[in-house]
Design a protein around this motif. Structure first.
Motif, PDB file in Angstrom:
ATOM      1  N   THR A  16       0.820  -1.179   0.031  1.00 37.27           N
ATOM      2  CA  THR A  16       0.128  -0.069  -0.068  1.00 37.27           C
ATOM      3  C   THR A  16       0.898   1.187   0.119  1.00 37.27           C
ATOM      4  N   ALA A  17       1.916   1.280   0.826  1.00 40.99           N
ATOM      5  CA  ALA A  17       2.931   2.345   0.735  1.00 40.99           C
ATOM      6  C   ALA A  17       3.277   2.622  -0.479  1.00 40.99           C
ATOM      7  N   THR A  18       3.812   1.551  -1.021  1.00 40.95           N
ATOM      8  CA  THR A  18       4.722   1.583  -2.320  1.00 40.95           C
ATOM      9  C   THR A  18       3.793   2.122  -3.386  1.00 40.95           C
ATOM     10  N   THR A  19       2.226   1.834  -3.304  1.00 40.05           N
ATOM     11  CA  THR A  19       1.586   2.274  -4.368  1.00 40.05           C
ATOM     12  C   THR A  19       1.181   3.633  -4.081  1.00 40.05           C
ATOM     13  N   VAL A  20       1.232   4.054  -2.925  1.00 43.26           N
ATOM     14  CA  VAL A  20       0.872   5.534  -2.541  1.00 43.26           C
ATOM     15  C   VAL A  20       1.949   6.355  -3.178  1.00 43.26           C
ATOM     16  N   VAL A  21       3.324   5.975  -2.906  1.00 42.77           N
ATOM     17  CA  VAL A  21       4.395   6.532  -3.187  1.00 42.77           C
ATOM     18  C   VAL A  21       4.591   6.713  -4.660  1.00 42.77           C
ATOM     19  N   GLY A  22       4.225   5.587  -5.305  1.00 48.24           N
ATOM     20  CA  GLY A  22       4.345   5.485  -6.737  1.00 48.24           C
ATOM     21  C   GLY A  22       3.259   6.575  -7.443  1.00 48.24           C
ATOM     22  N   VAL A  23       2.203   6.524  -6.996  1.00 39.63           N
ATOM     23  CA  VAL A  23       1.187   7.392  -7.381  1.00 39.63           C
ATOM     24  C   VAL A  23       1.468   8.713  -7.340  1.00 39.63           C
ATOM     25  N   HIS A  24       2.038   9.155  -6.238  1.00 38.82           N
ATOM     26  CA  HIS A  24       2.404  10.460  -5.989  1.00 38.82           C
ATOM     27  C   HIS A  24       3.695  10.816  -6.511  1.00 38.82           C
ATOM     28  N   LEU A  25       4.527  10.058  -7.054  1.00 41.07           N
ATOM     29  CA  LEU A  25       5.526  10.364  -7.892  1.00 41.07           C
ATOM     30  C   LEU A  25       5.197  10.614  -9.309  1.00 41.07           C
TER      31      LEU A  25
END
Length: 84
Positions: A16-25
């Motif tokens: 989930t954290a990886t997905t959130v960071v990926g979407v933000h970037l």
């Protein structure tokens, strides 16, 4: 809590954290690309205005040159007829 459930929870949190960071970037990247596109459009418009201005100058210079050539031709032709 069992070891398996802790592992699944941890893995879910990481994903989930990886997905959130990926979407933000990705959003930042898209925003920057949009800004760059606007800047390129403004530069393109400025180049077009400059080209139109230069074209106008060239047209004026061409007209002046043609007028001078016509005057020179008429003067030369006039002198020919005077000599006869």
């Amino acid at each position: 809590m069992s070891r398996t459930s802790k592992l699944v929870l941890g893995l879910s949190v990481v994903l989930t954290a990886t997905t959130v960071v990926g979407v933000h970037l990705r959003q930042r990247q898209d925003q920057q690309r949009l800004r760059d596109g606007v800047i390129r459009d403004i530069e393109r418009q400025n180049r077009k205005k400059e080209n139109i201005r230069l074209l106008g100058e060239q047209i004026i210079l061409t007209e002046q040159l043609e007028a001078e050539r016509e005057k020179a031709f008429l003067a030369k032709d006039f002198k020919k007829h005077d000599l006869k």
